[in-house]
Write a protein that holds these residues in place. Structure first.
Motif, PDB file in Angstrom:
ATOM      1  N   THR A  39      41.575  43.548  32.795  1.00  0.00           N
ATOM      2  CA  THR A  39      41.498  42.100  32.935  1.00  0.00           C
ATOM      3  C   THR A  39      42.791  41.467  32.458  1.00  0.00           C
ATOM      4  OG1 THR A  39      40.211  40.106  32.466  1.00  0.00           O
ATOM      5  CG2 THR A  39      40.409  41.682  30.677  1.00  0.00           C
ATOM      6  N   HIS A  40      43.264  40.508  33.232  1.00  0.00           N
ATOM      7  CA  HIS A  40      44.456  39.757  32.843  1.00  0.00           C
ATOM      8  C   HIS A  40      44.179  38.262  32.964  1.00  0.00           C
ATOM      9  CE1 HIS A  40      46.770  43.455  32.753  1.00  0.00           C
ATOM     10  NE2 HIS A  40      46.350  43.738  33.956  1.00  0.00           N
ATOM     11  N   ASP A  41      42.949  37.913  33.169  1.00  0.00           N
ATOM     12  CA  ASP A  41      42.575  36.524  33.390  1.00  0.00           C
ATOM     13  C   ASP A  41      41.438  36.174  32.439  1.00  0.00           C
ATOM     14  OD1 ASP A  41      41.683  34.085  34.283  1.00  0.00           O
ATOM     15  OD2 ASP A  41      42.031  34.540  36.395  1.00  0.00           O
ATOM     16  N   THR A  42      41.738  35.322  31.471  1.00  0.00           N
ATOM     17  CA  THR A  42      40.738  34.983  30.461  1.00  0.00           C
ATOM     18  C   THR A  42      39.599  34.158  31.032  1.00  0.00           C
ATOM     19  OG1 THR A  42      42.081  33.064  29.847  1.00  0.00           O
ATOM     20  CG2 THR A  42      42.398  35.079  28.575  1.00  0.00           C
ATOM     21  N   ASP A  43      39.776  33.626  32.260  1.00  0.00           N
ATOM     22  CA  ASP A  43      38.714  32.829  32.864  1.00  0.00           C
ATOM     23  C   ASP A  43      37.678  33.698  33.573  1.00  0.00           C
ATOM     24  OD1 ASP A  43      41.158  30.336  33.840  1.00  0.00           O
ATOM     25  OD2 ASP A  43      39.888  30.428  32.050  1.00  0.00           O
ATOM     26  N   LYS A  44      37.930  34.987  33.659  1.00  0.00           N
ATOM     27  CA  LYS A  44      37.020  35.874  34.369  1.00  0.00           C
ATOM     28  C   LYS A  44      36.402  36.882  33.427  1.00  0.00           C
ATOM     29  CE  LYS A  44      39.522  35.681  38.783  1.00  0.00           C
ATOM     30  NZ  LYS A  44      40.239  36.498  39.787  1.00  0.00           N
ATOM     31  N   GLU A  45      35.200  37.336  33.799  1.00  0.00           N
ATOM     32  CA  GLU A  45      34.577  38.411  33.056  1.00  0.00           C
ATOM     33  C   GLU A  45      35.394  39.690  33.259  1.00  0.00           C
ATOM     34  OE1 GLU A  45      31.840  38.576  31.021  1.00  0.00           O
ATOM     35  OE2 GLU A  45      31.920  36.393  31.093  1.00  0.00           O
ATOM     36  N   PRO A  46      35.540  40.515  32.233  1.00  0.00           N
ATOM     37  CA  PRO A  46      36.278  41.766  32.406  1.00  0.00           C
ATOM     38  C   PRO A  46      35.616  42.654  33.451  1.00  0.00           C
ATOM     39  CG  PRO A  46      35.904  41.298  30.074  1.00  0.00           C
ATOM     40  CD  PRO A  46      35.072  40.323  30.849  1.00  0.00           C
ATOM     41  N   VAL A  47      36.442  43.361  34.205  1.00  0.00           N
ATOM     42  CA  VAL A  47      35.952  44.356  35.147  1.00  0.00           C
ATOM     43  C   VAL A  47      36.149  45.710  34.478  1.00  0.00           C
ATOM     44  CG1 VAL A  47      36.165  45.341  37.442  1.00  0.00           C
ATOM     45  CG2 VAL A  47      36.608  42.916  37.092  1.00  0.00           C
ATOM     46  N   THR A  48      35.070  46.439  34.322  1.00  0.00           N
ATOM     47  CA  THR A  48      35.157  47.674  33.540  1.00  0.00           C
ATOM     48  C   THR A  48      34.953  48.911  34.395  1.00  0.00           C
ATOM     49  OG1 THR A  48      32.793  47.585  32.996  1.00  0.00           O
ATOM     50  CG2 THR A  48      34.308  46.514  31.467  1.00  0.00           C
ATOM     51  N   LEU A  49      35.581  49.995  33.943  1.00  0.00           N
ATOM     52  CA  LEU A  49      35.299  51.327  34.458  1.00  0.00           C
ATOM     53  C   LEU A  49      34.551  52.066  33.374  1.00  0.00           C
ATOM     54  CD1 LEU A  49      38.668  52.510  36.092  1.00  0.00           C
ATOM     55  CD2 LEU A  49      36.607  51.728  37.261  1.00  0.00           C
ATOM     56  N   SER A  50      33.376  52.591  33.728  1.00  0.00           N
ATOM     57  CA  SER A  50      32.562  53.279  32.733  1.00  0.00           C
ATOM     58  C   SER A  50      31.913  54.515  33.319  1.00  0.00           C
ATOM     59  CB  SER A  50      31.477  52.344  32.197  1.00  0.00           C
ATOM     60  OG  SER A  50      30.581  53.046  31.364  1.00  0.00           O
ATOM     61  N   GLU A  69      43.090  35.542  43.963  1.00  0.00           N
ATOM     62  CA  GLU A  69      42.181  35.382  42.820  1.00  0.00           C
ATOM     63  C   GLU A  69      41.632  36.718  42.316  1.00  0.00           C
ATOM     64  OE1 GLU A  69      39.799  34.006  46.539  1.00  0.00           O
ATOM     65  OE2 GLU A  69      41.868  33.905  45.794  1.00  0.00           O
ATOM     66  N   ASP A  70      41.830  37.804  43.074  1.00  0.00           N
ATOM     67  CA  ASP A  70      41.387  39.110  42.593  1.00  0.00           C
ATOM     68  C   ASP A  70      42.230  39.595  41.428  1.00  0.00           C
ATOM     69  OD1 ASP A  70      39.288  39.421  44.451  1.00  0.00           O
ATOM     70  OD2 ASP A  70      40.697  40.104  45.988  1.00  0.00           O
ATOM     71  N   GLY A  71      43.461  39.110  41.344  1.00  0.00           N
ATOM     72  CA  GLY A  71      44.304  39.486  40.214  1.00  0.00           C
ATOM     73  C   GLY A  71      45.326  40.555  40.549  1.00  0.00           C
ATOM     74  N   ASP A  72      45.866  41.161  39.528  1.00  0.00           N
ATOM     75  CA  ASP A  72      46.973  42.105  39.605  1.00  0.00           C
ATOM     76  C   ASP A  72      46.617  43.334  40.449  1.00  0.00           C
ATOM     77  OD1 ASP A  72      49.126  43.759  39.198  1.00  0.00           O
ATOM     78  OD2 ASP A  72      48.921  43.870  37.020  1.00  0.00           O
ATOM     79  N   PRO A  73      47.377  43.610  41.532  1.00  0.00           N
ATOM     80  CA  PRO A  73      47.118  44.812  42.334  1.00  0.00           C
ATOM     81  C   PRO A  73      47.277  46.101  41.537  1.00  0.00           C
ATOM     82  CG  PRO A  73      48.532  43.285  43.535  1.00  0.00           C
ATOM     83  CD  PRO A  73      48.433  42.772  42.132  1.00  0.00           C
ATOM     84  N   GLN A  74      48.044  46.043  40.452  1.00  0.00           N
ATOM     85  CA  GLN A  74      48.225  47.217  39.606  1.00  0.00           C
ATOM     86  C   GLN A  74      47.217  47.261  38.452  1.00  0.00           C
ATOM     87  OE1 GLN A  74      50.370  49.421  40.785  1.00  0.00           O
ATOM     88  NE2 GLN A  74      50.818  47.907  42.384  1.00  0.00           N
ATOM     89  N   GLY A  75      46.373  46.243  38.373  1.00  0.00           N
ATOM     90  CA  GLY A  75      45.384  46.171  37.309  1.00  0.00           C
ATOM     91  C   GLY A  75      43.985  46.065  37.856  1.00  0.00           C
ATOM     92  N   GLU A  76      43.327  44.926  37.572  1.00  0.00           N
ATOM     93  CA  GLU A  76      41.925  44.796  37.976  1.00  0.00           C
ATOM     94  C   GLU A  76      41.755  44.343  39.418  1.00  0.00           C
ATOM     95  OE1 GLU A  76      42.848  40.518  37.310  1.00  0.00           O
ATOM     96  OE2 GLU A  76      43.574  42.439  36.573  1.00  0.00           O
ATOM     97  N   GLY A  77      42.847  43.979  40.079  1.00  0.00           N
ATOM     98  CA  GLY A  77      42.755  43.451  41.435  1.00  0.00           C
ATOM     99  C   GLY A  77      41.951  44.294  42.404  1.00  0.00           C
TER     100      GLY A  77
END
Length: 231
Positions: free
Chosen positions: A4-15, A93-101
Motif C-alpha cells: 500500500t502506498h495510499d493512506t486513503d485505501k485499505e491495504p491490499v495484502t498477500l497472505s 487509482e489502482d496505484g503503483d504498478p510495481q507495488g499494489e497496483g
C-alpha cells in the motif's frame, strides 16, 4: 506481505495463512519460478507496454480444485472471443504498478467482469510480469484463493460472453490437451474444456503452472488444433 502506498485505501495484502494444502505446490511455484520459465515474451526493458493484471483464482468446486475463467466478448478490439483469466489494464487509482497496483487491478477487473465479491478472495502470490506482443500488454498474474465463493456471471455483455469454472482435473487430463498451430507458425499449448478452446497467453500460464506445481500429466503434444488468421 502488504502492498500500500495510499493512506486513503485499505491495504491490499498477500497472505498464505489458512490456504488448503493442495495449493502448497502452487505457492512454492510462485515463490521460485523465473520469468523465462513462464514465457519467452518478457516486458520490454525500456518500460514500454500497457500495465495490466489478471486474477488466477483457485476455488474448491464440486469436482475438486477449479479455476475461474471467462470468455471475452467477440466484439472486443483485442483478444476477442478468447477464454481468459479475469483482468485488464491498471487504472491510475489502482496505484503503483510495481507495488499494489496489479493486486488492486486484478480484483477490480474481476469484480467488473464476473461480479465476484473481492472480499471473499485471499491473494497469496504474484507471478513475474509477462508480455503479450500482439496487444503490447505487460501482464502481472495475481494468484488468489476463493476463500468465500460468491455468485459470478456476465456483468457487461459488451466485455464478457460468459463466465465459467474449470476443474483442475480437467486441465490435467491428457485427453483435454492439445497444441495450437497458428498460420504464422507459432505453436502453443491449449486446453479443450467446458466447450471452449483455451489457448494463447492464458493457456501458456496454465500450462506452466501445472508443470511447476507438479500436476502435469504426460500428454500428446502432436495432437494439433489449427487456428485461423483472425485469432
Amino acid at each position: 506481505m502488504t502492498y500500500t502506498h495510499d493512506t486513503d485505501k485499505e491495504p491490499v495484502t498477500l497472505s498464505k495463512e489458512g490456504l488448503p494444502g493442495w495449493l502448497d505446490p502452487v505457492v512454492r511455484a510462485a515463490e521460485t519460478v523465473e520469468p523465462l520459465q513462464l514465457s519467452r515474451f518478457l516486458p520490454p526493458e525500456n518500460g514500454s507496454g500497457r500495465q495490466s493484471a489478471v486474477l488466477i483464482l483457485f476455488g474448491d468446486g464440486e469436482g475438486g480444485p477449479e479455476l475461474l475463467l471467462m470468455e471475452r466478448a467477440g466484439s472486443l478490439r483485442s483478444h476477442a472471443g478468447q477464454p481468459s483469466f479475469p483482468g485488464g489494464a491498471l487504472d491510475p487509482e489502482d496505484g503503483d504498478p510495481q507495488g499494489e497496483g496489479p493486486l488492486r487491478a486484478a480484483l477490480r477487473e474481476a469484480e467488473e467482469e464476473t461480479g465476484l465479491d473481492p472480499a471473499g478472495v485471499q491473494l497469496f502470490g504474484v507471478l513475474p510480469a509477462l508480455y503479450i506482443p500482439v496487444s503490447s500488454f505487460v501482464v502481472t498474474p495475481v494468484l488468489g484463493w476463493w476463500r468465500e465463493p460468491s455468485p459470478v456471471g456476465v456483468v457487461d455483455p459488451n466485455e464478457t460472453a460468459r463466465v465459467f469454472t474449470v476443474p483442475v482435473a480437467d486441465l490435467t487430463d491428457p485427453a483435454n490437451r492439445a497444441t495450437t498451430v497458428h498460420p504464422s507458425g507459432h505453436r502453443g499449448p491449449a486446453f479443450l474444456v467446458e466447450s471452449a478452446l483455451v489457448w494463447g497467453f492464458t493457456a501458456g500460464v496454465i500450462d506452466r503452472l501445472l508443470h511447476f506445481a507438479g500436476w502435469e500429466r504426460p500428454w500428446d503434444r502432436e495432437k494439433q488444433v489449427p487456428l485461423d488468421w483472425r485469432s
